[in-house]
Design a protein around this motif. Structure first.
Motif, PDB file in Angstrom:
ATOM      1  N   ASP A  42      -1.749  59.372 148.800  1.00 49.53           N
ATOM      2  CA  ASP A  42      -3.177  59.629 149.327  1.00 49.53           C
ATOM      3  C   ASP A  42      -3.577  59.962 147.621  1.00 49.53           C
ATOM      4  OD1 ASP A  42      -5.553  60.131 149.037  1.00 49.53           O
ATOM      5  OD2 ASP A  42      -6.122  61.486 150.312  1.00 49.53           O
ATOM      6  N   HIS A  43      -4.215  58.244 147.247  1.00 52.08           N
ATOM      7  CA  HIS A  43      -4.147  57.698 145.854  1.00 52.08           C
ATOM      8  C   HIS A  43      -5.536  58.777 145.308  1.00 52.08           C
ATOM      9  CE1 HIS A  43      -4.842  55.095 142.207  1.00 52.08           C
ATOM     10  NE2 HIS A  43      -5.661  55.120 142.234  1.00 52.08           N
ATOM     11  N   MET A  44      -6.428  58.953 146.454  1.00 55.29           N
ATOM     12  CA  MET A  44      -7.354  59.603 145.871  1.00 55.29           C
ATOM     13  C   MET A  44      -7.487  61.562 145.867  1.00 55.29           C
ATOM     14  SD  MET A  44      -9.887  57.491 145.891  1.00 55.29           S
ATOM     15  CE  MET A  44     -11.426  58.271 145.800  1.00 55.29           C
ATOM     16  N   THR A  45      -6.472  61.874 146.079  1.00 61.88           N
ATOM     17  CA  THR A  45      -6.508  63.589 145.785  1.00 61.88           C
ATOM     18  C   THR A  45      -4.873  63.753 145.583  1.00 61.88           C
ATOM     19  OG1 THR A  45      -4.457  63.821 147.812  1.00 61.88           O
ATOM     20  CG2 THR A  45      -7.215  64.000 147.964  1.00 61.88           C
ATOM     21  N   GLY A  46      -3.742  62.455 144.958  1.00 59.52           N
ATOM     22  CA  GLY A  46      -2.629  62.535 144.147  1.00 59.52           C
ATOM     23  C   GLY A  46      -1.295  63.618 146.012  1.00 59.52           C
ATOM     24  N   ALA A  47      -1.819  63.549 146.763  1.00 59.46           N
ATOM     25  CA  ALA A  47      -0.778  65.013 147.864  1.00 59.46           C
ATOM     26  C   ALA A  47       0.154  63.331 148.589  1.00 59.46           C
ATOM     27  CB  ALA A  47      -2.357  65.068 148.819  1.00 59.46           C
ATOM     28  N   TRP A  48       0.999  64.455 148.366  1.00 60.98           N
ATOM     29  CA  TRP A  48       2.142  63.767 149.008  1.00 60.98           C
ATOM     30  C   TRP A  48       2.811  64.149 150.784  1.00 60.98           C
ATOM     31  CZ3 TRP A  48       4.858  58.999 148.286  1.00 60.98           C
ATOM     32  CH2 TRP A  48       4.954  58.749 146.718  1.00 60.98           C
ATOM     33  N   TRP A  49       3.409  63.381 151.127  1.00 60.59           N
ATOM     34  CA  TRP A  49       3.898  64.210 152.399  1.00 60.59           C
ATOM     35  C   TRP A  49       4.724  63.247 153.701  1.00 60.59           C
ATOM     36  CZ3 TRP A  49      -1.462  62.321 152.156  1.00 60.59           C
ATOM     37  CH2 TRP A  49      -1.446  61.374 153.292  1.00 60.59           C
ATOM     38  N   THR A  50       5.263  63.975 154.441  1.00 54.74           N
ATOM     39  CA  THR A  50       6.534  62.849 154.741  1.00 54.74           C
ATOM     40  C   THR A  50       6.279  63.151 156.456  1.00 54.74           C
ATOM     41  OG1 THR A  50       7.969  64.251 154.412  1.00 54.74           O
ATOM     42  CG2 THR A  50       8.278  62.337 153.306  1.00 54.74           C
ATOM     43  N   GLU A  51       7.029  62.390 157.090  1.00 53.36           N
ATOM     44  CA  GLU A  51       7.021  62.070 158.333  1.00 53.36           C
ATOM     45  C   GLU A  51       7.935  61.634 158.828  1.00 53.36           C
ATOM     46  OE1 GLU A  51       2.937  61.140 160.548  1.00 53.36           O
ATOM     47  OE2 GLU A  51       2.188  61.611 158.740  1.00 53.36           O
ATOM     48  N   LYS A  52       8.762  62.372 159.937  1.00 56.30           N
ATOM     49  CA  LYS A  52      10.241  61.414 160.416  1.00 56.30           C
ATOM     50  C   LYS A  52       9.821  60.469 161.684  1.00 56.30           C
ATOM     51  CE  LYS A  52      14.452  61.245 161.144  1.00 56.30           C
ATOM     52  NZ  LYS A  52      15.526  60.091 160.188  1.00 56.30           N
ATOM     53  N   LEU A  53      10.316  59.979 161.548  1.00 53.79           N
ATOM     54  CA  LEU A  53      10.073  59.181 162.960  1.00 53.79           C
ATOM     55  C   LEU A  53      11.393  59.052 164.038  1.00 53.79           C
ATOM     56  CD1 LEU A  53       8.363  55.310 161.655  1.00 53.79           C
ATOM     57  CD2 LEU A  53       7.588  57.453 162.645  1.00 53.79           C
ATOM     58  N   PRO A  54      10.959  59.543 165.311  1.00 53.49           N
ATOM     59  CA  PRO A  54      12.295  59.234 166.464  1.00 53.49           C
ATOM     60  C   PRO A  54      12.805  58.215 166.509  1.00 53.49           C
ATOM     61  CG  PRO A  54      10.561  58.986 167.352  1.00 53.49           C
ATOM     62  CD  PRO A  54       9.485  59.161 165.885  1.00 53.49           C
ATOM     63  N   MET A  72       4.228  54.730 137.396  1.00 51.38           N
ATOM     64  CA  MET A  72       4.551  55.860 138.587  1.00 51.38           C
ATOM     65  C   MET A  72       4.451  56.542 138.827  1.00 51.38           C
ATOM     66  SD  MET A  72       8.324  57.618 138.142  1.00 51.38           S
ATOM     67  CE  MET A  72       9.021  57.226 136.526  1.00 51.38           C
ATOM     68  N   MET A  73       3.695  56.095 140.364  1.00 51.42           N
ATOM     69  CA  MET A  73       3.290  56.977 141.550  1.00 51.42           C
ATOM     70  C   MET A  73       3.936  58.712 142.020  1.00 51.42           C
ATOM     71  SD  MET A  73       0.284  55.986 140.226  1.00 51.42           S
ATOM     72  CE  MET A  73      -1.045  57.085 141.645  1.00 51.42           C
ATOM     73  N   SER A  74       5.245  58.004 141.980  1.00 49.04           N
ATOM     74  CA  SER A  74       6.082  59.221 142.423  1.00 49.04           C
ATOM     75  C   SER A  74       6.611  60.332 141.867  1.00 49.04           C
ATOM     76  CB  SER A  74       7.701  58.438 143.217  1.00 49.04           C
ATOM     77  OG  SER A  74       7.420  57.489 142.007  1.00 49.04           O
ATOM     78  N   HIS A  75       6.480  60.209 140.846  1.00 43.67           N
ATOM     79  CA  HIS A  75       6.706  61.728 139.175  1.00 43.67           C
ATOM     80  C   HIS A  75       6.660  63.000 140.603  1.00 43.67           C
ATOM     81  CE1 HIS A  75       8.156  63.138 135.903  1.00 43.67           C
ATOM     82  NE2 HIS A  75       6.797  64.115 136.023  1.00 43.67           N
ATOM     83  N   PRO A  76       5.636  62.817 141.137  1.00 44.14           N
ATOM     84  CA  PRO A  76       6.038  64.570 141.597  1.00 44.14           C
ATOM     85  C   PRO A  76       6.749  65.018 142.547  1.00 44.14           C
ATOM     86  CG  PRO A  76       3.340  64.399 141.646  1.00 44.14           C
ATOM     87  CD  PRO A  76       4.237  62.565 141.563  1.00 44.14           C
ATOM     88  N   VAL A  77       7.022  63.953 143.481  1.00 42.39           N
ATOM     89  CA  VAL A  77       8.386  64.462 144.441  1.00 42.39           C
ATOM     90  C   VAL A  77       9.736  63.376 144.131  1.00 42.39           C
ATOM     91  CG1 VAL A  77       6.477  64.659 146.383  1.00 42.39           C
ATOM     92  CG2 VAL A  77       7.171  61.730 145.413  1.00 42.39           C
ATOM     93  N   GLU A  78      10.004  62.581 142.699  1.00 40.03           N
ATOM     94  CA  GLU A  78      10.699  62.073 142.240  1.00 40.03           C
ATOM     95  C   GLU A  78      12.253  62.880 142.955  1.00 40.03           C
ATOM     96  OE1 GLU A  78      11.341  60.723 137.742  1.00 40.03           O
ATOM     97  OE2 GLU A  78       9.765  62.501 137.747  1.00 40.03           O
ATOM     98  N   GLY A  79      12.336  64.420 142.975  1.00 35.36           N
ATOM     99  CA  GLY A  79      13.379  64.649 143.379  1.00 35.36           C
ATOM    100  C   GLY A  79      14.054  64.297 144.259  1.00 35.36           C
ATOM    101  N   SER A  80      12.810  63.884 145.130  1.00 38.40           N
ATOM    102  CA  SER A  80      13.039  63.782 147.307  1.00 38.40           C
ATOM    103  C   SER A  80      12.830  62.568 146.944  1.00 38.40           C
ATOM    104  CB  SER A  80      12.828  64.984 147.994  1.00 38.40           C
ATOM    105  OG  SER A  80      11.032  64.222 147.761  1.00 38.40           O
TER     106      SER A  80
END
Length: 178
Positions: A166-178, A127-135
């Motif tokens: 980003d698999h290398m850094t473990g960073a998560w982010w989101t963007e909203k499409l119009p 499971m890779m989404s553990h850091p953001v599983e609340g959202s």
């Protein structure tokens, strides 16, 4: 539908679409064409993938010498070179979402599920989404996943949100499409 080892494979279809008898829904079937003859589909050229759960095959991707198959509540792997030695194995964990939920990169396969993002490199899915599983949540009618370098992008058709990892850094982010 994917092309793998000189055959086309398609899953989550109705019988009759590729030469099978009847019109009963067979959404758990993975159909395959004749070797080297991509327009020939025989009545018995299929594998049942988790038939008992009655869930449709959501996505298929060639990876690690076989086919990774995602369903709503499970992941499967098909190995072998043909009907005489195909082997179907359910993986220990994981889930997929309708649409193009599997993307394969140099780091392995990433699979977008409704509540989690999974990575599979041949063993137990992680499971890779553990850091953001609340959202993290997918809620549209389909998802589209793509890999760009070490980054996997998951677009939720319902919310227009693109989840990026980003698999290398473990960073998560989101963007909203119009």
């Amino acid at each position: 539908m994917v092309f793998y080892r000189e055959r086309f494979f398609i899953g989550g279809t109705k019988a009759g679409a590729f030469g099978a008898n009847g019109s009963t829904s067979n959404v758990t079937r993975l159909w395959f064409s004749d070797l080297g003859s991509y327009t020939t589909w025989n009545n018995n050229d299929f594998l049942d993938i988790g038939k008992e759960d009655r869930e449709p095959i959501e996505d298929i991707a060639p990876v690690a010498g076989g086919l990774l198959i995602a369903k709503r509540s499970s992941l499967w792997f098909v190995s072998g070179t043909g009907p005489d030695n195909f082997q179907v194995d359910q993986l220990e964990a994981g889930e997929g979402y309708p649409g193009r939920c599997i993307c394969v990169g140099s780091f392995g396969a990433m699979i977008a599920g409704m509540h989690h993002l999974w990575m599979w490199t041949g063993g137990r899915p992680e499971m890779m989404s553990h850091p953001v599983e609340g959202s993290y949540s997918i809620g549209g009618s389909f998802v589209s996943a793509a890999c760009a370098g070490s980054t996997v992008l998951i677009c939720d058709s319902g919310s227009g949100v693109v989840w990026a990892h980003d698999h290398m850094t473990g960073a998560w982010w989101t963007e909203k499409l119009p």
